[in-house]
Design a protein around this motif. Structure first.
Motif, PDB file in Angstrom:
ATOM      1  N   UNK A 141     -27.301 120.550  44.756  1.00 10.02           N
ATOM      2  CA  UNK A 141     -25.969 120.614  44.166  1.00 10.02           C
ATOM      3  C   UNK A 141     -26.060 120.456  42.651  1.00 10.02           C
ATOM      4  N   UNK A 142     -24.954 120.813  42.000  1.00 14.61           N
ATOM      5  CA  UNK A 142     -24.934 120.675  40.549  1.00 14.61           C
ATOM      6  C   UNK A 142     -24.889 119.205  40.164  1.00 14.61           C
ATOM      7  N   UNK A 143     -25.468 118.902  39.036  1.00 12.54           N
ATOM      8  CA  UNK A 143     -25.377 117.545  38.513  1.00 12.54           C
ATOM      9  C   UNK A 143     -24.026 117.354  37.836  1.00 12.54           C
ATOM     10  N   UNK A 144     -23.513 116.131  37.865  1.00 12.23           N
ATOM     11  CA  UNK A 144     -22.209 115.853  37.267  1.00 12.23           C
ATOM     12  C   UNK A 144     -22.211 114.451  36.706  1.00 12.23           C
ATOM     13  N   UNK A 145     -21.348 114.183  35.736  1.00  8.57           N
ATOM     14  CA  UNK A 145     -21.230 112.816  35.229  1.00  8.57           C
ATOM     15  C   UNK A 145     -20.780 111.883  36.347  1.00  8.57           C
ATOM     16  N   UNK A 146     -21.017 110.605  36.152  1.00 12.49           N
ATOM     17  CA  UNK A 146     -20.596 109.631  37.154  1.00 12.49           C
ATOM     18  C   UNK A 146     -19.087 109.674  37.332  1.00 12.49           C
ATOM     19  N   UNK A 147     -18.653 109.532  38.588  1.00 14.53           N
ATOM     20  CA  UNK A 147     -17.238 109.563  38.912  1.00 14.53           C
ATOM     21  C   UNK A 147     -16.602 108.192  38.712  1.00 14.53           C
ATOM     22  N   UNK A 148     -15.267 108.162  38.707  1.00 16.58           N
ATOM     23  CA  UNK A 148     -14.601 106.865  38.531  1.00 16.58           C
ATOM     24  C   UNK A 148     -15.018 105.874  39.607  1.00 16.58           C
ATOM     25  N   UNK A 149     -15.136 104.612  39.220  1.00 17.24           N
ATOM     26  CA  UNK A 149     -15.434 103.555  40.175  1.00 17.24           C
ATOM     27  C   UNK A 149     -14.167 102.757  40.424  1.00 17.24           C
ATOM     28  N   UNK A 150     -14.017 102.284  41.636  1.00 12.09           N
ATOM     29  CA  UNK A 150     -12.768 101.660  42.044  1.00 12.09           C
ATOM     30  C   UNK A 150     -13.003 100.187  42.366  1.00 12.09           C
ATOM     31  N   UNK A 151     -12.020  99.369  42.003  1.00  9.82           N
ATOM     32  CA  UNK A 151     -12.119  97.931  42.227  1.00  9.82           C
ATOM     33  C   UNK A 151     -12.048  97.627  43.708  1.00  9.82           C
ATOM     34  N   UNK A 152     -12.899  96.715  44.197  1.00  8.53           N
ATOM     35  CA  UNK A 152     -12.831  96.347  45.615  1.00  8.53           C
ATOM     36  C   UNK A 152     -11.446  95.901  46.049  1.00  8.53           C
ATOM     37  N   UNK A 153     -10.713  95.216  45.150  1.00  8.52           N
ATOM     38  CA  UNK A 153      -9.376  94.744  45.526  1.00  8.52           C
ATOM     39  C   UNK A 153      -8.459  95.909  45.886  1.00  8.52           C
ATOM     40  N   UNK A 154      -8.483  96.988  45.096  1.00  4.40           N
ATOM     41  CA  UNK A 154      -7.651  98.158  45.386  1.00  4.40           C
ATOM     42  C   UNK A 154      -8.062  98.800  46.706  1.00  4.40           C
ATOM     43  N   UNK A 155      -9.359  98.939  46.927  1.00  6.72           N
ATOM     44  CA  UNK A 155      -9.841  99.563  48.162  1.00  6.72           C
ATOM     45  C   UNK A 155      -9.482  98.722  49.379  1.00  6.72           C
ATOM     46  N   UNK A 156      -9.564  97.408  49.255  1.00  5.18           N
ATOM     47  CA  UNK A 156      -9.195  96.547  50.373  1.00  5.18           C
ATOM     48  C   UNK A 156      -7.684  96.553  50.604  1.00  5.18           C
ATOM     49  N   UNK A 157      -6.918  96.646  49.526  1.00  7.69           N
ATOM     50  CA  UNK A 157      -5.465  96.654  49.638  1.00  7.69           C
ATOM     51  C   UNK A 157      -4.978  97.886  50.392  1.00  7.69           C
ATOM     52  N   UNK A 158      -5.653  99.006  50.202  1.00 13.33           N
ATOM     53  CA  UNK A 158      -5.205 100.248  50.817  1.00 13.33           C
ATOM     54  C   UNK A 158      -5.800 100.482  52.208  1.00 13.33           C
TER      55      UNK A 158
END
Length: 293
Positions: A1-18
């Motif tokens: 696959x093509x190389x790409x810049x790093x994607x956004x990282x998400x806070x564990x609190x947001x991921x757990x909340x959802x």
């Protein structure tokens, strides 16, 4: 696959909340055609784990997809969790279920890296590729590359909770449409040279997989947020309005006043929200047409 810049990282609190809203929203009706397709395939070759389902979860976050899916699939499973964030990988790897739907064992390994680096060779022996809330963060080229790698490897793909670009708020507000339009533009922004697909990602993925001979099924997977999810609703509102304001700074001060109104309604239990998402299942190869229904 093509190389790409790093994607956004998400806070564990947001991921757990959802997580609870995600679990309620995912489309379970896609599991039947997936299981039917899997039942007609030989055990994954090259995995070194004869009889195991080898499942790769791309952009795994805290592992919510694994916690939802592992207990719904029968048979021993080996989950390979991929993410850029080592903290999230540690969190996810420690919290996946240890038994499948039929009581057989589930085990887990983690791999740090970007899905843009995966190839068909990397996916050899993979029984299923999954991702959640990830597809809309990709570019058209990355979606094409993901489809090519998965189809060439003969791996079915379950991509959950991609934004659909539609939101319904009750009661309505005259500024809803303005915020929604600006947010969707933000989802389609160009970030570090990458033109993100946002709400166009599902259509792009359907085209990419079908062009390569896969059978593709899509089902709605909306968040339905009411009083019981007020903390998530408030956090989502801040992110939704904040992204719209970042895309169109001229919306201030109206956006600030709008957010204040909506948060007050949320705190009072007077606001409900439907955030539309879409789940996609792609089944590669000629066997897919007969098994998808």
């Amino acid at each position: 696959m093509v190389n790409a810049p790093e994607r956004p990282r998400f806070a564990p609190r947001w991921l757990e909340l959802r997580e609870r809203a995600d679990a309620a929203a995912r489309a379970p009706e896609l599991l039947q055609p997936l299981l039917q397709w899997m039942s007609g395939r030989p055990a994954a070759a090259g995995s070194g784990r004869t009889g195991d389902l080898v499942i790769r979860d791309l952009g795994c976050g805290t592992g919510s997809m694994g916690r939802w899916l592992a207990v719904r699939l029968p048979g021993p499973q080996h989950w390979i969790l991929h993410d850029l964030d080592p903290l999230l990988l540690t969190h996810a790897g420690a919290r996946l279920p240890v038994t499948a739907a039929d009581g057989t064992p589930v085990d887990t390994t983690t791999r740090r890296g970007d899905l843009a680096d995966l190839t068909a060779d990397d996916l050899a022996g993979t029984s299923l590729v999954t991702a959640s809330a990830l597809l809309d963060l990709l570019t058209r080229e990355e979606v094409e590359a993901l489809a090519e790698a998965c189809v060439d490897a003969g791996s079915p793909v379950l991509l959950a909770l991609s934004v659909a670009g539609r939101v319904e708020l009750t009661p309505s507000d005259p500024f809803d449409a303005e915020i929604a339009e600006a947010f969707n533009d933000h989802q389609r922004r160009t970030d570090q040279g990458r033109a993100l697909l946002g709400p166009d990602a599902i259509a792009a993925a359907v085209t990419a997989f079908e062009r390569r001979g896969a059978t593709v099924l899509v089902r709605p997977s909306p968040w339905r947020l009411g009083c019981a999810e007020s903390a998530l609703t408030a956090e989502w509102l801040r992110g939704w309005v904040g992204a719209a304001h970042a895309q169109r700074p001229e919306l201030a001060p109206e956006a600030v006043a709008y957010l204040r109104r909506r948060l007050e309604e949320c705190a009072a239990g007077d606001l409900s929200v439907v955030v539309h998402h879409t789940d996609l299942l792609a089944l590669p190869g000629p066997a897919a047409a007969g098994s998808a229904g």
